[in-house]
Motif scaffolding. Structure first.
Motif, PDB file in Angstrom:
ATOM      1  N   ARG A  37       7.059   1.702 -17.248  1.00  0.00           N
ATOM      2  CA  ARG A  37       7.506   1.768 -18.525  1.00  0.00           C
ATOM      3  C   ARG A  37       8.866   2.790 -18.218  1.00  0.00           C
ATOM      4  O   ARG A  37       9.923   2.434 -19.067  1.00  0.00           O
ATOM      5  CB  ARG A  37       6.453   2.612 -19.352  1.00  0.00           C
ATOM      6  N   GLU A  38       9.130   3.397 -17.338  1.00  0.00           N
ATOM      7  CA  GLU A  38      10.283   4.364 -17.223  1.00  0.00           C
ATOM      8  C   GLU A  38      11.163   3.701 -16.499  1.00  0.00           C
ATOM      9  O   GLU A  38      12.479   4.526 -16.219  1.00  0.00           O
ATOM     10  CB  GLU A  38       9.905   5.936 -16.667  1.00  0.00           C
ATOM     11  N   GLY A  39      11.044   2.269 -15.981  1.00  0.00           N
ATOM     12  CA  GLY A  39      11.873   1.726 -15.200  1.00  0.00           C
ATOM     13  C   GLY A  39      12.195   1.980 -13.896  1.00  0.00           C
ATOM     14  O   GLY A  39      13.131   1.429 -12.978  1.00  0.00           O
ATOM     15  N   LEU A  40      11.128   2.755 -13.365  1.00  0.00           N
ATOM     16  CA  LEU A  40      10.737   2.784 -11.929  1.00  0.00           C
ATOM     17  C   LEU A  40      10.803   1.520 -10.909  1.00  0.00           C
ATOM     18  O   LEU A  40       9.754   0.771 -11.666  1.00  0.00           O
ATOM     19  CB  LEU A  40       9.899   3.799 -11.376  1.00  0.00           C
ATOM     20  N   VAL A  41      11.027   1.441  -9.967  1.00  0.00           N
ATOM     21  CA  VAL A  41      10.729   0.099  -8.996  1.00  0.00           C
ATOM     22  C   VAL A  41       9.146   0.606  -8.384  1.00  0.00           C
ATOM     23  O   VAL A  41       9.244   1.974  -7.904  1.00  0.00           O
ATOM     24  CB  VAL A  41      11.672   0.104  -7.816  1.00  0.00           C
ATOM     25  N   VAL A  42       8.177  -0.012  -8.798  1.00  0.00           N
ATOM     26  CA  VAL A  42       6.972   0.409  -8.362  1.00  0.00           C
ATOM     27  C   VAL A  42       6.121  -0.636  -7.212  1.00  0.00           C
ATOM     28  O   VAL A  42       6.301  -1.958  -7.626  1.00  0.00           O
ATOM     29  CB  VAL A  42       6.154   0.473  -9.717  1.00  0.00           C
ATOM     30  N   VAL A  43       5.490   0.006  -6.295  1.00  0.00           N
ATOM     31  CA  VAL A  43       4.573  -0.586  -5.441  1.00  0.00           C
ATOM     32  C   VAL A  43       3.389   0.119  -5.460  1.00  0.00           C
ATOM     33  O   VAL A  43       3.489   1.025  -4.998  1.00  0.00           O
ATOM     34  CB  VAL A  43       5.266  -1.137  -4.149  1.00  0.00           C
ATOM     35  N   ASP A  44       2.032  -0.356  -6.031  1.00  0.00           N
ATOM     36  CA  ASP A  44       1.884  -1.735  -6.630  1.00  0.00           C
ATOM     37  C   ASP A  44       2.229  -1.646  -8.068  1.00  0.00           C
ATOM     38  O   ASP A  44       1.887  -0.855  -8.893  1.00  0.00           O
ATOM     39  CB  ASP A  44       0.705  -2.162  -6.456  1.00  0.00           C
ATOM     40  N   ALA A  45       2.958  -2.780  -8.424  1.00  0.00           N
ATOM     41  CA  ALA A  45       3.454  -2.889  -9.844  1.00  0.00           C
ATOM     42  C   ALA A  45       2.248  -3.128 -10.770  1.00  0.00           C
ATOM     43  O   ALA A  45       0.897  -3.727 -10.228  1.00  0.00           O
ATOM     44  CB  ALA A  45       4.378  -4.077 -10.134  1.00  0.00           C
ATOM     45  N   PRO A  46       2.005  -2.705 -12.034  1.00  0.00           N
ATOM     46  CA  PRO A  46       0.830  -2.795 -12.775  1.00  0.00           C
ATOM     47  C   PRO A  46       0.287  -4.291 -13.143  1.00  0.00           C
ATOM     48  O   PRO A  46      -0.823  -4.395 -13.002  1.00  0.00           O
ATOM     49  CB  PRO A  46       1.150  -2.264 -14.210  1.00  0.00           C
ATOM     50  N   GLU A  47       1.295  -5.310 -13.038  1.00  0.00           N
ATOM     51  CA  GLU A  47       0.962  -6.699 -13.148  1.00  0.00           C
ATOM     52  C   GLU A  47       0.092  -7.182 -11.682  1.00  0.00           C
ATOM     53  O   GLU A  47      -0.869  -7.818 -11.804  1.00  0.00           O
ATOM     54  CB  GLU A  47       2.121  -7.648 -13.300  1.00  0.00           C
ATOM     55  N   SER A  48       0.858  -6.625 -10.657  1.00  0.00           N
ATOM     56  CA  SER A  48      -0.085  -6.860  -9.349  1.00  0.00           C
ATOM     57  C   SER A  48      -1.451  -6.390  -9.390  1.00  0.00           C
ATOM     58  O   SER A  48      -2.530  -7.081  -8.901  1.00  0.00           O
ATOM     59  CB  SER A  48       0.720  -6.294  -8.400  1.00  0.00           C
ATOM     60  N   ILE A  49      -1.669  -5.177 -10.008  1.00  0.00           N
ATOM     61  CA  ILE A  49      -2.880  -4.176  -9.922  1.00  0.00           C
ATOM     62  C   ILE A  49      -4.068  -5.044 -10.660  1.00  0.00           C
ATOM     63  O   ILE A  49      -4.917  -5.493 -10.534  1.00  0.00           O
ATOM     64  CB  ILE A  49      -2.747  -2.996 -10.378  1.00  0.00           C
ATOM     65  N   LEU A  50      -3.303  -5.665 -11.914  1.00  0.00           N
ATOM     66  CA  LEU A  50      -4.375  -6.163 -12.993  1.00  0.00           C
ATOM     67  C   LEU A  50      -4.741  -7.843 -12.307  1.00  0.00           C
ATOM     68  O   LEU A  50      -5.814  -8.166 -12.647  1.00  0.00           O
ATOM     69  CB  LEU A  50      -3.566  -6.589 -14.228  1.00  0.00           C
ATOM     70  N   ARG A  51      -3.728  -8.555 -11.671  1.00  0.00           N
ATOM     71  CA  ARG A  51      -4.028  -9.700 -11.288  1.00  0.00           C
ATOM     72  C   ARG A  51      -4.929  -9.837  -9.950  1.00  0.00           C
ATOM     73  O   ARG A  51      -5.992 -10.466  -9.993  1.00  0.00           O
ATOM     74  CB  ARG A  51      -2.733 -10.452 -10.856  1.00  0.00           C
ATOM     75  N   ALA A  52      -4.557  -8.914  -9.149  1.00  0.00           N
ATOM     76  CA  ALA A  52      -5.171  -8.873  -7.719  1.00  0.00           C
ATOM     77  C   ALA A  52      -6.734  -8.225  -7.886  1.00  0.00           C
ATOM     78  O   ALA A  52      -7.286  -8.467  -7.050  1.00  0.00           O
ATOM     79  CB  ALA A  52      -4.323  -8.261  -6.634  1.00  0.00           C
ATOM     80  N   ALA A  53      -6.615  -7.219  -8.868  1.00  0.00           N
ATOM     81  CA  ALA A  53      -7.911  -6.473  -8.915  1.00  0.00           C
ATOM     82  C   ALA A  53      -9.089  -7.377  -9.339  1.00  0.00           C
ATOM     83  O   ALA A  53     -10.145  -6.735  -9.202  1.00  0.00           O
ATOM     84  CB  ALA A  53      -7.778  -5.374  -9.704  1.00  0.00           C
TER      85      ALA A  53
END
Length: 490
Positions: A265-281
């Protein structure tokens, strides 16, 4: 057909909209015709989005099927976060005070229907709430505290709770929304590269051991980053950084997801991105995603209370049952007969309305291919634990016993293994993933895609050595440099 309105009961949505089909959530989840539809607009108006209920799965599986869903699973999860009101207070401070000024009470409920309000004075505030949390029906409670208005609660509102006087406005707003697109979220400006690495010193099985974390820190500093290690108590400091690297085991109903969402939300580069957590979890999502992209996997069925006999006929015994959010071989079991199947499915279905059932296809080892930004990073073969069908065996006391492992140069990996691994990872996203596969001669099948793969010193780094850590940090540099160029061009 231009859209699907998904409800718990057909009677929940009595209005007809041209080009829109009204279906029940259960029909949408369990009928094959909705799996095959491509690019549909789906409006999830279920009465609850609680974790692993039918309403939750409508948004989750719509994403797996490539449907344009409102609300998407990210928004569903955002609305559950305890800190949402504090986030909102910062985001909409000025609009909130202006919109609610001179009200004659200390509390106010604002209903938001597809981003709009029946009251002209609140329309800008309603749009701002919708942009932050795109859901068809929202309700925000505001309270007067001291000398200003603050957000007290925010969440979805059930159709049955919409006042009768608002009904026609809701229906007209829904009609209008079919021709509109969602607005992008605002990005945060950043001027220097600071990396936060989220860890948990008390975690028994972290995705990176202490030596690996030091190697990440050194690689980042060599590439010009300042590095801080954060724990779950540092949530309020996330926005101070340019990038967030999560090296704690991720889960959806967990602070790791909240960190990821806040950072995104703050514009950071994120690993793991929230979409990845939701999808892979969630293994239910992954099963449907692999099917949609025609990526080979063991014969897989989504199991629910209405199709138990069908699953037994289709898969036979033994079969593997997977709790959707299982990790580290926990919640993944093999059942050998009807009695075990009945006992275990009863337990699993108490926790989730859908679970994954797969044909049992034993192998001597599982492949793990690490994928970063759509390219292979490392490859390992994990052998089954002694006298067990999985890589990890846990005894009655919970102690873990693992099979051997072998790390290979990516160039030594069979082309078929690499090809399927890359297809699976790219279907999930462009971040860092660990793809688990089984190989049967020239046939390769995906077992799962992990968003938070192990990068341990002495295991996954045996071939690349320090280069594996540098390659991962270079991914952050690439993304941050791209952000900087975009800002300079704006």
């Amino acid at each position: 057909m231009s859209g699907l309105v998904v409800v718990d009961q057909i009677s929940d949505w009595p209005v007809e909209i041209p080009g829109v089909e009204v279906v029940t959530a259960w029909k949408y989840l369990t009928h094959d015709e909705f799996t095959r539809i491509r690019g549909a607009r789906v409006y999830n108006l279920c009465r609850t989005f609680s974790y692993q209920t039918t309403g939750y799965y409508v948004s989750l599986l719509a994403g797996a099927r490539g449907h344009r869903i409102l609300p998407d699973i990210t928004t569903v999860q955002d609305l559950k976060l305890a800190e949402s009101p504090s986030v909102l207070n910062d985001e909409i401070e000025e609009l909130m005070q202006k919109s609610l000024a001179r009200l004659g009470s200390n509390e106010y409920l604002l209903n938001v229907y597809f981003g709009d309000s029946p009251y002209i004075r609140h329309q800008k505030l309603a749009r701002a709430l919708f942009n932050l949390f795109p859901a068809p029906l929202l309700q925000a409670k505001f309270v007067w505290r001291g000398d200003e208005w603050r957000v007290d609660t925010l969440g979805p509102i059930a159709l049955g709770e919409v006042p009768a006087s608002h009904r026609e406005f809701l229906y007209q707003t829904a009609r209008d929304y079919f021709t509109r697109r969602r607005s992008p979220r605002r990005k945060r400006d950043s001027t220097r590269y600071d990396l936060a690495i989220l860890v948990n010193e008390d975690e028994k099985e972290p995705p990176s051991n202490a030596k690996a974390l030091r190697a990440f820190e050194k690689a980042a500093e060599d590439l010009g980053f300042s590095v801080d290690f954060l724990d779950k108590g540092d949530y309020g400091h996330v926005a101070e950084y340019d990038a967030l690297f999560i090296r704690e085991t991720t889960a959806v109903n967990h602070h790791t997801y909240r960190f990821s969402r806040r950072a995104a939300r703050e514009g950071l580069v994120v690993v793991d991105a929230p979409e990845s957590i939701l999808r892979a979890a969630n293994k239910v999502f992954l099963a449907q995603l692999m099917e949609r992209h025609r990526i080979p996997q063991p014969k897989t069925l989504l199991l629910h209370r209405a199709n138990l006999d069908e699953v037994v006929r289709e898969l036979g015994f033994p079969m593997v049952l997977k709790q959707p959010d299982s990790q580290f071989s926990k919640g993944v079991i093999k059942v050998d007969n009807a009695a075990a199947f009945k006992r275990e499915t009863r337990d699993f279905l108490e926790r989730s309305d859908l679970i994954v059932a797969q044909a049992f296809e034993p192998t001597e080892y599982d492949w793990r291919v690490g994928v970063l930004d759509g390219q292979p990073l490392y490859a390992c073969r994990y052998f089954m634990a002694k006298e067990h069908w999985q890589v990890v065996k846990r005894d009655a006391k919970g102690a873990k016993h693992e099979g051997d492992h072998e790390t290979l140069d990516v160039a030594q990996v069979p082309k078929a293994v690499l090809s399927v691994a890359l297809q699976a990872a790219r279907a999930v996203g462009d971040g860092l993933y660990g793809v688990d596969l089984k190989q049967f001669g020239n046939v390769v099948k995906v077992i799962e895609v992990n968003d938070n793969p192990n990068i341990d010193w002495g295991v996954e780094d045996l071939v690349l050595k320090d280069a594996i850590y540098r390659k991962i940090i270079e991914y952050f540099v690439k993304k941050l440099d791209a952000q900087t160029r975009m800002r300079e061009q704006a």
